[in-house]
Design a protein around this motif. Structure first.
Motif, PDB file in Angstrom:
ATOM      1  N   THR A 132      55.480  -9.197  14.483  1.00 16.89           N
ATOM      2  CA  THR A 132      54.527  -8.414  13.715  1.00 16.89           C
ATOM      3  C   THR A 132      54.190  -9.081  12.388  1.00 16.89           C
ATOM      4  N   GLN A 136      54.445   4.275   3.925  1.00 19.56           N
ATOM      5  CA  GLN A 136      53.771   3.261   4.737  1.00 19.56           C
ATOM      6  C   GLN A 136      52.600   3.891   5.464  1.00 19.56           C
ATOM      7  N   ASP A 190      40.530   2.936   8.918  1.00 19.52           N
ATOM      8  CA  ASP A 190      41.889   2.399   8.878  1.00 19.52           C
ATOM      9  C   ASP A 190      41.708   1.007   8.283  1.00 19.52           C
ATOM     10  N   THR A 198      43.849  -1.096   7.132  1.00 21.46           N
ATOM     11  CA  THR A 198      45.087  -1.885   7.136  1.00 21.46           C
ATOM     12  C   THR A 198      44.817  -3.378   7.018  1.00 21.46           C
ATOM     13  N   MET A 231      55.156  -9.683  20.919  1.00 23.42           N
ATOM     14  CA  MET A 231      55.124  -8.244  21.209  1.00 23.42           C
ATOM     15  C   MET A 231      54.217  -7.902  22.393  1.00 23.42           C
ATOM     16  N   PHE A 240      57.328   2.018  23.933  1.00 21.05           N
ATOM     17  CA  PHE A 240      57.479   0.558  23.856  1.00 21.05           C
ATOM     18  C   PHE A 240      58.557   0.117  22.876  1.00 21.05           C
TER      19      PHE A 240
HETATM   20  C1  P61 Z   1      51.860  -3.839  13.774  1.00 25.22           C
HETATM   21  F1  P61 Z   1      54.246  -1.979  17.752  1.00 25.22           F
HETATM   22  N1  P61 Z   1      51.002  -1.936  12.695  1.00 25.22           N
HETATM   23  O1  P61 Z   1      50.680  -4.194  13.956  1.00 25.22           O
HETATM   24  P1  P61 Z   1      52.850   1.446   9.410  1.00 25.22           P
HETATM   25  N2  P61 Z   1      47.245   1.082  11.537  1.00 25.22           N
HETATM   26  C2  P61 Z   1      47.227  -0.163  12.015  1.00 25.22           C
HETATM   27  C3  P61 Z   1      48.425  -0.829  12.183  1.00 25.22           C
HETATM   28  O2  P61 Z   1      48.408  -2.055  12.647  1.00 25.22           O
HETATM   29  C4  P61 Z   1      49.654  -0.181  11.852  1.00 25.22           C
HETATM   30  C5  P61 Z   1      49.596   1.148  11.362  1.00 25.22           C
HETATM   31  C6  P61 Z   1      48.391   1.741  11.216  1.00 25.22           C
HETATM   32  C7  P61 Z   1      52.086  -2.583  13.103  1.00 25.22           C
HETATM   33  C8  P61 Z   1      53.489  -2.026  13.026  1.00 25.22           C
HETATM   34  C9  P61 Z   1      53.654  -1.306  14.300  1.00 25.22           C
HETATM   35  O3  P61 Z   1      53.202   0.398  17.971  1.00 25.22           O
HETATM   36  C10 P61 Z   1      53.435  -0.112  16.748  1.00 25.22           C
HETATM   37  O4  P61 Z   1      52.848   0.968   7.999  1.00 25.22           O
HETATM   38  C11 P61 Z   1      45.960  -0.804  12.349  1.00 25.22           C
HETATM   39  O5  P61 Z   1      53.542   0.563  10.352  1.00 25.22           O
HETATM   40  O6  P61 Z   1      53.349   2.827   9.492  1.00 25.22           O
HETATM   41  C12 P61 Z   1      50.899  -0.803  12.056  1.00 25.22           C
HETATM   42  O7  P61 Z   1      51.306   1.456   9.796  1.00 25.22           O
HETATM   43  C13 P61 Z   1      50.836   1.889  11.011  1.00 25.22           C
HETATM   44  C14 P61 Z   1      53.987  -1.994  15.417  1.00 25.22           C
HETATM   45  C15 P61 Z   1      53.237  -0.020  14.396  1.00 25.22           C
HETATM   46  C16 P61 Z   1      53.914  -1.365  16.644  1.00 25.22           C
HETATM   47  C17 P61 Z   1      53.161   0.591  15.627  1.00 25.22           C
HETATM   48  O8  P61 Z   1      52.817  -4.544  14.086  1.00 25.22           O
END
Ligand code: P61
Length: 908
Positions: free
Chosen positions: A496, A545, A661, A663, A826, A895
């Motif tokens: 990640t 987060q 979003d 991010t 992943m 997952f």
């Molecule tokens: C990632 F396997 N992403 O990409 P938080 N919105 C978006 C994200 O990419 C995101 C969040 C919200 C992760 C971590 C992760 O199924 C998974 O700060 C576009 O992680 O709470 C997070 O933000 C959530 C990996 C999250 C996963 C969920 O690797």
């Protein structure tokens, strides 16, 4: 052969960049003397001393200084490290290498006595003490030959003759003398000089500051691999050893001297209190001794030595192969000045001219220190050293530096000479020069060929590769789920880009002087002000987060049964919409579901789909439109500004809120700059502001684009919404002014914002991902096209066509990649999407992908070259990977913790 850094980057320092006309003014103020140029205007300070990166253990050591005047614990640590690694028993600590030499000379040289050495330059310390310094380096040194030629050997006949004549205080060997471009001394020569010294009753002094580089070439010459035994053997030759901590031990400061001869040792130990400090700190702080001690221990990490050598080699080749006259040293590449600037006359200070020209065209500072005369005439004038700090620069940066040198070489005719104003001055730093032609250098074309990381490596963290057998066992234990692996078992971690960023020293600086109160700290106020300014939203609410912000927003904005159209689902986002009773509907363009489509804006919302949904349920039954930037699950695909504008208009017309979003908003902005000609000359910051202006608010997981290890933001324009958000925040997250974050992290988050918007940074960031994508395409690996910004997604259906989707091809491929390469990736396919609650069947999404996610500022392109070669190997064995059976399945977000077993045992 070592092909990538045996470490990942833990903390970075920003490189200073200036335009060449700005550097011209700096040079004028510095009297065209490179040494006088302020360090903050230098981009690449090529000095191998004190400029190296620390390991994160050294950084931790810096925090545990025992600042006792006498008998500090750190002194004990240093003593035992030096004993165990170098076999040196009795330590006299000094404030640096010069401190050690001063003790040496003041205790061992009597007026009129001679010191024989291979330093290649005048030794003022000896002269000051009434001694006579005699350079006895062999004639071969003048060839500046490669390190395997041992050019810095002593001329045995000269040594013999001088010893015979008598009056020699000691013989002083430097293992890789700077003034001979770090050429090496052979072990045979050391032994022979040792024999002569013994016979003559004269002590042999060895400066072991660069013992690793020397031992490397001596082991190679012997066809041996045991670097550390060679180190011990070298130390054994000496009666006295001295060491500058700022070289092989990668400390910033410190040193020691030691002798196995009782009498000499006693003198040194008595003298240290006169010049340096007490015999248990010798002018070093406790923390400096700890950093030094850890650095000495880390000298045993042979991969570090090999990597440094590989970098010097790469640097040398990138210039030599393009015809530049350069010499390959052990820690430097030296430019052959006379052949580089043959048109300059004897008195035109060619070495200073070249140094000034390198600074002007690339912000590069070569090393010119010590005696002025040494650099103006004779041997010293013949070469200009570009010394590589250890582990501080990436291959990309070295390529850039090489490009600057090559560019300068090709345009050398345009370079004019300098005249010294005070040629008789003693020290190089006092020298002042004036150009012989006022248009000096100005016509040099700029080098733009390389996008490079705009930061150097400040702190690194070692990584290690387990054997394949151990990797297989680790994967079995993890139930073929990469989320369940232990980080210590991973070589390169591409799971990640979330929270995995290397922070900067600038961020750390802010974190060390915080007001730690959760209630209305200045950090909170500053954060709100900065984010409001950049994002353009009125209310900025920190959360711990991203998913916390999603939970609050979904709860407040969704009424049960309402529709939430969005551009592809994200796991946590969709989950929170559903928990609030919403129904997620995918309205992304069709191209996003086709891995082969090269459509530039695969993150766009399909307006026809959105319109149809509005007509179907009515605007009032749509909670909001959820619009993700750089759509994660689609492969990190951006939306276009045009699309944002149109979606915004449509939403406005129907009174529907548009919530981003954001991010990966900075990456989406960079993609707009690259892909949309209308934005080529607009800064990323301005693009971001415009994107945000089309929405009513956003959630952000700041652990991605905003360069922090923890943090989130919820933002909106509506006062009413903000009030409701804050109510939930206090119930679920923490205090209003922290959202559950440590104020230290709030300060890091504030500083991360400005860093993420640096155009150089974001260009290099996206370029790194793109390059990985293109190399995989070239290797024939099926990936989602076009490559996105934060990750590359391998198409597991194509990679493993023999597996049914319910045999979880992406999960299997992720596990296989780890076993084959030690790289963690992943799954983003059938396992991530989950089951349809109505039918109980897997969703079997169109995209069955494996994500290679690029942490920010952590890995270099060399790491990715390794990744590509490993995946290529697996591709050739792909039919050996069988499908998986799920043996444990959690109900939500399965997952993360699900476990699998291969249907047939894997044997590749
Ligand atoms: C990632 F396997 N992403 O990409 P938080 N919105 C978006 C994200 O990419 C995101 C969040 C919200 C992760 C971590 C992760 O199924 C998974 O700060 C576009 O992680 O709470 C997070 O933000 C959530 C990996 C999250 C996963 C969920 O690797």
């Amino acid at each position: 052969m070592i092909i990538s850094e045996p470490f990942k980057i833990k903390e970075i320092k920003h490189l200073n960049r200036r335009k060449s006309h700005e550097r011209w003014h700096v040079l004028q103020n510095a009297g065209f003397n490179i040494l006088e140029v302020p360090a903050d205007t230098v981009t690449f300070d090529l000095v191998a001393r004190g400029m190296s990166a620390w390991s994160h253990f050294q950084k931790a050591g810096y925090m545990i200084g025992d600042e006792a005047y006498a008998g500090s614990r750190n002194y004990q640590h240093l003593q035992s490290a030096v004993k165990s690694v170098l076999g040196v028993e009795r330590l006299v600590p000094t404030h640096n290498g010069i401190g050690a030499e001063k003790l040496l000379v003041t205790t061992m040289v009597k007026p009129g006595q001679k010191v024989l050495h291979n330093r290649g330059r005048l030794d003022r310390l000896v002269a000051f003490n009434g001694g006579i310094s005699i350079d006895v380096t062999s004639q071969n040194a003048r060839e500046y030959a490669a390190p395997d030629q041992f050019g810095a050997d002593l001329d045995l006949a000269l040594v013999k003759q001088n010893l015979h004549e008598g009056g020699v205080a000691y013989v002083h060997i430097v293992l890789c003398p700077d003034a001979w471009n770090g050429q090496t001394v052979s072990f045979e020569n050391l032994e022979e000089v040792n024999g002569l010294c013994r016979a003559g009753g004269v002590p042999l002094v060895i400066d072991i500051s660069n013992i690793l580089e020397n031992a490397l070439w001596n082991t190679r010459a012997k066809g041996s691999e045991d670097l550390m035994s060679m180190v011990r053997d070298i130390v054994d030759q000496a009666d006295v050893v001295l060491m500058d901590a700022a070289q092989d031990a990668r400390a910033d400061i410190g040193g020691f001297i030691s002798s196995r001869v009782d009498d000499i040792f006693t003198k040194l130990r008595n003298q240290v209190v006169v010049f340096e400090g007490l015999h248990t700190y010798g002018g070093m702080t406790g923390r400096a001794m700890e950093v030094f001690a850890i650095g000495v221990r880390e000298m045993e990490e042979v991969d570090y030595t090999l990597w440094y050598d590989a970098q010097v080699d790469q640097f040398y080749r990138s210039m030599a192969d393009r015809g530049v006259p350069v010499y390959r040293g052990t820690k430097a590449v030296a430019i052959d000045v006379a052949n580089f600037l043959p048109h300059l006359k004897e008195d035109e200070c060619a070495k200073f001219v070249l140094a000034a020209a390198l600074y002007l065209s690339g912000g590069i500072r070569a090393r010119i220190v010590g005696d002025a005369a040494f650099h103006l005439k004779g041997e010293g004038r013949r070469f200009l050293s570009l010394e590589l700090p250890r582990h501080a620069y990436t291959g990309n940066q070295l390529e850039y530096i090489a490009d600057v040198v090559v560019n300068l070489y090709e345009n050398r005719a345009k370079v004019f000479g300098l005249s010294p104003v005070n040629p008789e001055t003693s020290f190089a730093d006092e020298l002042r020069l004036v150009p012989n032609n006022n248009r000096l250098f100005v016509q040099l074309p700029d080098v733009t060929s390389h996008i490079f990381e705009p930061h150097k490596i400040a702190i690194f963290e070692p990584i290690q590769m387990l054997s394949k057998e151990k990797r297989k066992a680790a994967m079995e234990k993890a139930g073929s789920n990469t989320f369940l692996l232990e980080s210590q078992d991973i070589y390169i971690d591409l799971l990640t880009d979330s929270g995995t960023t290397a922070m900067s020293s600038y961020q750390w600086e802010g974190m060390t002087n915080t007001t730690d109160s959760a209630y209305n700290s200045r950090h909170y106020a500053d954060l709100v002000a900065d984010y409001a300014e950049i994002l353009g939203f009125k209310h900025i609410i920190p959360t711990h987060q991203g998913r916390a912000a999603e939970h609050i927003m979904s709860t407040v904005m969704i009424k049960p049964g309402q529709s939430v159209p969005g551009n592809m689902y994200f796991t946590t986002t969709k989950l929170h919409q559903e928990i609030a009773g919403g129904l997620f509907l995918d309205v992304i363009v069709d191209e996003a579901h086709d891995p082969e489509s090269t459509f530039a804006w695969k993150g766009n919302i399909d307006l026809t789909k959105l319109r149809a949904e509005i007509e179907r349920v009515g605007g009032e039954n749509i909670a909001y439109v959820s619009f993700e930037m750089s759509v994660n699950m689609a492969g990190g695909q951006p939306f276009s500004m045009e699309n944002a504008r149109q979606v915004s208009e449509l939403c406005q017309k129907h009174g529907i809120a548009l919530m981003f979003d954001a991010t990966r908003c900075v990456e989406n902005a960079r993609m707009i700059k690259v892909k949309d000609p209308a934005y080529t000359h607009v800064t990323v910051q301005e693009i971001l502001r415009e994107m945000m202006s089309y929405g009513d608010g956003c959630t952000i997981s700041c652990k991605k684009d905003f360069m922090v290890n923890m943090g989130g933001i919820l933002a909106c324009n509506s006062d009413v919404l903000a009030g409701q958000f804050r109510e939930m925040l206090r119930i679920w997250e923490g205090d209003l002014t922290t959202g559950g974050l440590d104020p230290k992290d709030i300060e890091a988050l504030r500083r991360g914002l400005s860093e993420s918007l640096d155009d150089h940074y974001i260009a290099a960031r996206v370029e790194q991902t793109q390059e990985l994508g293109h190399k995989l395409i070239e290797a024939g690996i099926p990936i989602v096209k076009p490559p996105g910004s934060h990750a590359i997604f391998i198409n597991a259906r194509e990679f493993l066509p023999h597996l049914d989707q319910d045999e979880y091809p992406a999960q299997a491929l992720a596990a296989a990649i780890y076993i084959e390469t030690g790289v963690r990736v992943m799954e983003r396919g059938n396992v991530s999407k989950g089951r349809n609650p109505e039918t109980g069947e897997n969703y079997r999404p169109a995209l069955e992908l494996v994500r290679l996610t690029i942490p920010r500022r952590v890995y270099s392109n060399s790491h990715f070259d390794y990744v590509v070669s490993g995946i290529r190997r697996l591709w050739d064995n792909r039919e050996k990977i069988s499908g998986l059976e799920m043996v444990y399945e959690p109900k939500v977000l399965r997952f993360f913790q699900a476990q699998f077993e291969p249907k047939e045992p894997w044997c590749f």
